[in-house]
Design an enzyme around this catalytic site. Structure first.
Site, mmCIF file in Angstrom:
data_model
loop_
_atom_site.group_PDB
_atom_site.id
_atom_site.type_symbol
_atom_site.label_atom_id
_atom_site.label_comp_id
_atom_site.label_asym_id
_atom_site.label_seq_id
_atom_site.Cartn_x
_atom_site.Cartn_y
_atom_site.Cartn_z
ATOM 1 N N ILE A 1 0.824 -1.205 0.000
ATOM 2 C CA ILE A 1 0.000 0.000 0.000
ATOM 3 C C ILE A 1 0.860 1.257 0.000
ATOM 4 C CG2 ILE A 1 -1.605 1.337 1.415
ATOM 5 C CD1 ILE A 1 -2.895 -1.345 2.242
ATOM 6 N N ASP B 1 13.910 3.973 10.465
ATOM 7 C CA ASP B 1 13.202 3.106 11.388
ATOM 8 C C ASP B 1 12.255 3.991 12.177
ATOM 9 O OD1 ASP B 1 12.272 1.532 13.446
ATOM 10 O OD2 ASP B 1 14.247 0.859 14.127
ATOM 11 N N ASN C 1 2.386 5.576 6.885
ATOM 12 C CA ASN C 1 1.917 4.253 6.472
ATOM 13 C C ASN C 1 2.660 3.104 7.140
ATOM 14 O OD1 ASN C 1 0.728 2.186 4.456
ATOM 15 N ND2 ASN C 1 2.943 2.033 4.116
ATOM 16 N N GLY D 1 2.439 -7.676 14.053
ATOM 17 C CA GLY D 1 2.628 -8.297 15.360
ATOM 18 C C GLY D 1 2.110 -9.724 15.383
ATOM 19 N N SER E 1 -6.874 1.031 9.924
ATOM 20 C CA SER E 1 -7.252 -0.302 9.456
ATOM 21 C C SER E 1 -8.708 -0.594 9.775
ATOM 22 C CB SER E 1 -6.370 -1.364 10.122
ATOM 23 O OG SER E 1 -6.850 -2.670 9.872
ATOM 24 N N TYR F 1 -2.388 -4.795 17.145
ATOM 25 C CA TYR F 1 -2.493 -4.100 15.856
ATOM 26 C C TYR F 1 -3.811 -3.329 15.762
ATOM 27 C CZ TYR F 1 -2.798 -3.477 10.776
ATOM 28 O OH TYR F 1 -2.927 -2.945 9.515
ATOM 29 N N LYS G 1 -4.305 0.741 15.689
ATOM 30 C CA LYS G 1 -4.950 1.388 14.551
ATOM 31 C C LYS G 1 -6.182 2.183 14.974
ATOM 32 C CE LYS G 1 -2.160 0.095 11.241
ATOM 33 N NZ LYS G 1 -1.379 1.086 10.474
ATOM 34 N N ILE H 1 -6.768 -6.260 1.558
ATOM 35 C CA ILE H 1 -6.141 -5.780 0.332
ATOM 36 C C ILE H 1 -5.162 -6.839 -0.173
ATOM 37 C CG2 ILE H 1 -4.804 -3.933 -0.730
ATOM 38 C CD1 ILE H 1 -7.508 -3.004 0.403
ATOM 39 N N THR I 1 -1.982 -7.880 -1.298
ATOM 40 C CA THR I 1 -0.595 -7.447 -1.316
ATOM 41 C C THR I 1 0.307 -8.665 -1.165
ATOM 42 O OG1 THR I 1 -0.432 -7.178 1.087
ATOM 43 C CG2 THR I 1 -1.233 -5.274 -0.182
#
Length: 252
Positions: free
Chosen positions: A21, A61, A88, A93, A141, A154, A158, A187, A189
């Site tokens: 993305i 980083d 982005n 995790g 997300s 996560y 988000k 998505i 990817t």
């Protein structure tokens, strides 16, 4: 080019922009006329993609505050200004319920997915405001908007990203800086490859998605261009869900 989506002369940073993305967003911003600093934690990947797109690159980083500051300074030195920020970069995790969570993993997910966006916005938004205003797009997300038994830190991070966009929209709106979130659903990817190959998972997930297909990185990138461009000029504090309708369906 449609003036509503024209980003000619604009300068942008996209973190995590060497694949998936993030790269699609960078490519779409470039296609709309923007100059974009490419960035990821992998120096070789950053240099390769920057060369492919003909744009400057700076490895970073995002868990390191000093490297975030260096990324902003590099961008200002390379582009001369800053108009658009896209946060982005992120990691998924370890999957599992909160009852079994690894707190070291939790800390890393929160640092990369949420804390880094707070720090990056604090570093970059003053420069966007000083240049007359612009836009920040924070990648959240769909998982932050639904309950889930396996997506733990996560999803929590988000959800924080979406709230961060709302708070920053209030703080920075008077200085002509718009801040929005984008929440992708499932998505297609490189990272989602194993799920795409899992017929059982895909059958279940697509039955929960009215459009009955995964999204593409380009479709998320289109939403980002909208939010960065004059077309989104009166949109701020919004969480734009790009999920094929998964959030609103009852599975029928």
């Amino acid at each position: 080019m449609n003036a509503l989506f024209d980003l000619s002369g604009k300068a942008a940073i996209v973190t995590g922009s060497t694949r998936g993305i993030g790269r699609a967003i960078a490519e779409a911003l470039v296609a709309a006329g923007a100059r974009v600093v490419i960035s990821s934690e992998d120096a070789a990947d950053t240099a390769r993609v920057a060369a492919e797109l003909g744009m400057p690159g700076c490895a970073c980083d995002v868990a390191d505050d000093l490297q975030l500051a260096a990324l902003v300074e590099f961008s200002l030195a390379s582009l001369g200004r800053l108009d658009v920020l896209v946060c982005n970069a992120g990691i998924t995790g370890k999957a599992g319920p909160f009852a079994e969570i690894d707190m070291d993993d939790y800390a890393r997910v929160m640092a990369i997915n949420l804390r880094s966006q707070v720090v990056m916005c604090n570093l970059a938004l003053p420069h966007i405001a000083a240049g007359g205003g612009g836009a920040a797009i924070l990648v959240a997300s769909l998982s932050a908007l639904r309950g889930n038994g396996r997506i733990n830190a996560y999803a929590l991070a988000k959800a924080g990203v979406a709230q961060l966009a709302r708070n920053l929209a209030v703080e920075w709106g008077p200085r002509a800086v718009r801040v929005n979130a984008v929440s992708p659903g499932f998505i297609a990817t490189e990272l989602s490859g194993p799920l795409l190959a899992d017929e059982g998972f895909m059958a279940r997930r697509m039955s929960m998605t009215p459009l009955r297909r995964p999204g593409t990185p380009a479709e998320v990138a289109g939403a980002a261009v909208f939010l960065a461009s004059p077309a989104g000029g009166f949109v701020t504090g919004h969480n734009l869900v790009v999920d094929g309708g998964t959030l609103v369906t009852d599975g029928s």
